[in-house]
Scaffold this motif. Structure first.
Motif, PDB file in Angstrom:
ATOM      1  N   SER A 228       0.813  -1.225   0.000  1.00 53.58           N
ATOM      2  CA  SER A 228       0.000   0.000   0.000  1.00 53.58           C
ATOM      3  C   SER A 228       0.839   1.265   0.000  1.00 53.58           C
ATOM      4  O   SER A 228       0.337   2.344  -0.331  1.00 53.58           O
ATOM      5  N   ILE A 229       2.127   1.160   0.358  1.00 51.04           N
ATOM      6  CA  ILE A 229       2.992   2.344   0.344  1.00 51.04           C
ATOM      7  C   ILE A 229       4.149   2.174  -0.640  1.00 51.04           C
ATOM      8  O   ILE A 229       5.055   3.003  -0.674  1.00 51.04           O
ATOM      9  N   SER A 230       4.116   1.124  -1.438  1.00 49.48           N
ATOM     10  CA  SER A 230       5.207   0.902  -2.390  1.00 49.48           C
ATOM     11  C   SER A 230       4.950   1.662  -3.682  1.00 49.48           C
ATOM     12  O   SER A 230       3.807   1.928  -4.058  1.00 49.48           O
ATOM     13  N   ASP A 231       6.026   2.020  -4.363  1.00 44.99           N
ATOM     14  CA  ASP A 231       5.917   2.672  -5.667  1.00 44.99           C
ATOM     15  C   ASP A 231       5.741   1.635  -6.767  1.00 44.99           C
ATOM     16  O   ASP A 231       5.033   1.871  -7.748  1.00 44.99           O
ATOM     17  N   ILE A 232       6.422   0.508  -6.609  1.00 43.22           N
ATOM     18  CA  ILE A 232       6.325  -0.588  -7.569  1.00 43.22           C
ATOM     19  C   ILE A 232       6.221  -1.892  -6.777  1.00 43.22           C
ATOM     20  O   ILE A 232       6.982  -2.104  -5.838  1.00 43.22           O
ATOM     21  N   CYS A 233       5.284  -2.743  -7.160  1.00 42.62           N
ATOM     22  CA  CYS A 233       5.070  -4.002  -6.439  1.00 42.62           C
ATOM     23  C   CYS A 233       5.047  -5.164  -7.423  1.00 42.62           C
ATOM     24  O   CYS A 233       4.290  -5.131  -8.400  1.00 42.62           O
ATOM     25  N   PHE A 234       5.881  -6.167  -7.170  1.00 42.46           N
ATOM     26  CA  PHE A 234       5.879  -7.394  -7.963  1.00 42.46           C
ATOM     27  C   PHE A 234       5.326  -8.523  -7.099  1.00 42.46           C
ATOM     28  O   PHE A 234       5.924  -8.868  -6.073  1.00 42.46           O
ATOM     29  N   SER A 235       4.193  -9.073  -7.526  1.00 39.24           N
ATOM     30  CA  SER A 235       3.528 -10.125  -6.756  1.00 39.24           C
ATOM     31  C   SER A 235       3.781 -11.471  -7.422  1.00 39.24           C
ATOM     32  O   SER A 235       3.222 -11.742  -8.486  1.00 39.24           O
ATOM     33  N   GLY A 236       4.605 -12.296  -6.808  1.00 42.21           N
ATOM     34  CA  GLY A 236       4.947 -13.596  -7.380  1.00 42.21           C
ATOM     35  C   GLY A 236       4.137 -14.715  -6.767  1.00 42.21           C
ATOM     36  O   GLY A 236       3.836 -14.702  -5.575  1.00 42.21           O
ATOM     37  N   ARG A 237       3.783 -15.693  -7.564  1.00 43.79           N
ATOM     38  CA  ARG A 237       3.094 -16.874  -7.049  1.00 43.79           C
ATOM     39  C   ARG A 237       4.089 -17.737  -6.283  1.00 43.79           C
ATOM     40  O   ARG A 237       5.225 -17.927  -6.716  1.00 43.79           O
ATOM     41  N   ILE A 238       3.664 -18.300  -5.155  1.00 41.69           N
ATOM     42  CA  ILE A 238       4.600 -18.999  -4.275  1.00 41.69           C
ATOM     43  C   ILE A 238       4.155 -20.395  -3.861  1.00 41.69           C
ATOM     44  O   ILE A 238       4.888 -21.109  -3.190  1.00 41.69           O
ATOM     45  N   VAL A 239       2.950 -20.826  -4.250  1.00 41.92           N
ATOM     46  CA  VAL A 239       2.393 -22.084  -3.754  1.00 41.92           C
ATOM     47  C   VAL A 239       2.941 -23.269  -4.546  1.00 41.92           C
ATOM     48  O   VAL A 239       2.890 -23.290  -5.776  1.00 41.92           O
ATOM     49  N   VAL A 240       3.466 -24.259  -3.836  1.00 36.80           N
ATOM     50  CA  VAL A 240       3.999 -25.490  -4.417  1.00 36.80           C
ATOM     51  C   VAL A 240       3.599 -26.660  -3.516  1.00 36.80           C
ATOM     52  O   VAL A 240       3.158 -26.455  -2.385  1.00 36.80           O
ATOM     53  N   PRO A 241       3.750 -27.921  -3.991  1.00 39.71           N
ATOM     54  CA  PRO A 241       3.410 -29.065  -3.137  1.00 39.71           C
ATOM     55  C   PRO A 241       4.455 -29.294  -2.057  1.00 39.71           C
ATOM     56  O   PRO A 241       5.273 -30.204  -2.117  1.00 39.71           O
ATOM     57  N   SER A 242       4.443 -28.446  -1.062  1.00 38.43           N
ATOM     58  CA  SER A 242       5.432 -28.481   0.013  1.00 38.43           C
ATOM     59  C   SER A 242       4.852 -27.800   1.239  1.00 38.43           C
ATOM     60  O   SER A 242       3.897 -27.022   1.148  1.00 38.43           O
ATOM     61  N   ALA A 243       5.442 -28.077   2.386  1.00 39.69           N
ATOM     62  CA  ALA A 243       5.064 -27.345   3.601  1.00 39.69           C
ATOM     63  C   ALA A 243       5.559 -25.912   3.550  1.00 39.69           C
ATOM     64  O   ALA A 243       5.118 -25.067   4.324  1.00 39.69           O
ATOM     65  N   TRP A 244       6.494 -25.636   2.634  1.00 36.05           N
ATOM     66  CA  TRP A 244       7.108 -24.318   2.536  1.00 36.05           C
ATOM     67  C   TRP A 244       6.719 -23.670   1.216  1.00 36.05           C
ATOM     68  O   TRP A 244       6.521 -24.345   0.209  1.00 36.05           O
ATOM     69  N   ASP A 245       6.651 -22.355   1.221  1.00 34.21           N
ATOM     70  CA  ASP A 245       6.398 -21.616  -0.005  1.00 34.21           C
ATOM     71  C   ASP A 245       7.662 -21.610  -0.868  1.00 34.21           C
ATOM     72  O   ASP A 245       8.776 -21.750  -0.365  1.00 34.21           O
ATOM     73  N   SER A 246       7.471 -21.421  -2.157  1.00 34.39           N
ATOM     74  CA  SER A 246       8.590 -21.409  -3.095  1.00 34.39           C
ATOM     75  C   SER A 246       9.009 -19.976  -3.410  1.00 34.39           C
ATOM     76  O   SER A 246       8.167 -19.102  -3.626  1.00 34.39           O
ATOM     77  N   VAL A 247      10.327 -19.743  -3.457  1.00 36.10           N
ATOM     78  CA  VAL A 247      10.850 -18.430  -3.864  1.00 36.10           C
ATOM     79  C   VAL A 247      11.424 -18.497  -5.274  1.00 36.10           C
ATOM     80  O   VAL A 247      12.073 -17.566  -5.723  1.00 36.10           O
ATOM     81  N   ALA A 248      11.150 -19.596  -5.991  1.00 35.85           N
ATOM     82  CA  ALA A 248      11.735 -19.771  -7.325  1.00 35.85           C
ATOM     83  C   ALA A 248      11.325 -18.647  -8.271  1.00 35.85           C
ATOM     84  O   ALA A 248      12.160 -18.124  -9.024  1.00 35.85           O
ATOM     85  N   THR A 249      10.053 -18.271  -8.247  1.00 32.33           N
ATOM     86  CA  THR A 249       9.588 -17.209  -9.138  1.00 32.33           C
ATOM     87  C   THR A 249      10.230 -15.878  -8.784  1.00 32.33           C
ATOM     88  O   THR A 249      10.662 -15.125  -9.669  1.00 32.33           O
ATOM     89  N   THR A 250      10.306 -15.582  -7.493  1.00 34.93           N
ATOM     90  CA  THR A 250      10.919 -14.324  -7.070  1.00 34.93           C
ATOM     91  C   THR A 250      12.408 -14.304  -7.412  1.00 34.93           C
ATOM     92  O   THR A 250      12.939 -13.277  -7.836  1.00 34.93           O
ATOM     93  N   LEU A 251      13.073 -15.445  -7.246  1.00 32.44           N
ATOM     94  CA  LEU A 251      14.493 -15.513  -7.602  1.00 32.44           C
ATOM     95  C   LEU A 251      14.678 -15.279  -9.098  1.00 32.44           C
ATOM     96  O   LEU A 251      15.639 -14.604  -9.505  1.00 32.44           O
ATOM     97  N   LEU A 252      13.777 -15.801  -9.913  1.00 32.11           N
ATOM     98  CA  LEU A 252      13.846 -15.532 -11.349  1.00 32.11           C
ATOM     99  C   LEU A 252      13.767 -14.034 -11.625  1.00 32.11           C
ATOM    100  O   LEU A 252      14.543 -13.487 -12.428  1.00 32.11           O
ATOM    101  N   LEU A 253      12.834 -13.362 -10.956  1.00 29.26           N
ATOM    102  CA  LEU A 253      12.705 -11.916 -11.130  1.00 29.26           C
ATOM    103  C   LEU A 253      13.966 -11.195 -10.681  1.00 29.26           C
ATOM    104  O   LEU A 253      14.441 -10.262 -11.340  1.00 29.26           O
TER     105      LEU A 253
END
Length: 290
Positions: A228-253
């Protein structure tokens, strides 16, 4: 990609250009406290956005819902997903796990996340973010949280070679307010904040914003409160078949950002790289095969 793959935030972003002025005002009001906004009565949402009840009903239908109750049901589902802890997330996947090997299932999920995320990013916005990050006239501050500090450090190590005046702030440290002392109008903060959003990160972002800093946020599909206070926001999908979220998409960015900013001021970046390599040679830090 089907409508069921889209969050309400995704749907709003896709429809934004086709909305009327009042509907756009409503859309921004919903996104301000998303996905918790819209969970109350229709009349309350209309009042909060300063629009009429028929405006709410029309926009809900434009987003693909039969009515306000169906819209609220989807919001509640997203809210439950947003606050899941690792154990609850694992249970969800274990109940309906596909029969294929985890390598294939996980990779399919990551590829789908990447495709979905890239479809939502405007190239002009991405270029604008890279220009801000690469600008040597602006001090650059990079911030991560308990898990995302690894992404922040990865960007920091590369940015430090590419340009001067780069600082890595760990919001989990009690010393982070010290870094704000030297922040100037127009400096740039790159902030990583994903679900189970951290209070320190939001407070740091607010204080940086108050000092006139530009904020570039990397977050998930539900979006950190920092958006809400950012100038630019990148929203990456993070859901994978794991107990943990994935940062693969964010790492690509992040790696794409690194590739872009190294080219923006390549002559200066090349000089810095050559200087660093010379110091590596002097310290004999790495083995050389000749």
């Amino acid at each position: 990609m089907t409508d069921t793959d889209l969050t309400i935030s995704d749907r709003i972003q896709l429809e934004l250009d086709s909305l009327t002025r009042a509907e756009r005002q409503l859309a921004h009001s919903i996104l301000e406290n998303y996905p918790a906004s819209g969970l109350g009565p229709l009349a309350q949402l209309a009042k909060d956005a300063n629009v009429s009840a028929p405006t709410v009903a029309r926009m809900v239908q434009k987003l693909g819902f039969k009515g306000y109750p169906e819209f609220q049901t989807e919001l509640r589902k997203e809210l439950r997903a947003k606050v899941k802890n690792p154990i609850a997330k694992h249970d969800t996947w274990a109940e309906g796990a596909p029969s294929g090997h985890v390598l294939n299932r996980f990779t399919d999920a990551v590829i789908d996340n990447i495709r979905h995320t890239l479809a939502q990013i405007e190239p002009e916005t991405f270029d604008q973010a890279c220009a801000l990050i690469a600008d040597p006239k602006r001090a650059l501050y990079i911030v991560g949280g308990r898990i995302t500090h690894t992404l922040a450090e990865y960007l920091f190590l590369h940015a430090q070679v590419i340009r001067p005046a780069v600082t890595h702030i760990q919001s989990t440290s009690n010393a982070w307010p010290h870094y704000l002392l030297d922040v100037q109008q127009g400096d740039v903060f790159v902030i990583f904040d994903m679900r189970r959003y951290e209070n320190n990160t939001l407070k740091l972002a607010e204080m940086a914003r108050d000092k006139g800093a530009k904020i570039i946020l990397f977050t998930d599909q539900w979006r950190s409160p920092v958006h809400s206070i950012s100038d630019i926001c990148f929203s990456g999908r993070i859901v994978v078949p794991s107990a943990w979220d994935s940062v693969a998409t964010t790492l690509l960015l992040v790696e794409t950002v690194i590739s872009s900013i190294q080219d923006i001021n390549w002559a200066d970046t090349k000089d810095r790289m050559e200087g660093l390599e010379d110091m590596f040679d002097q310290t004999k830090l790495f083995r050389k095969f000749t």
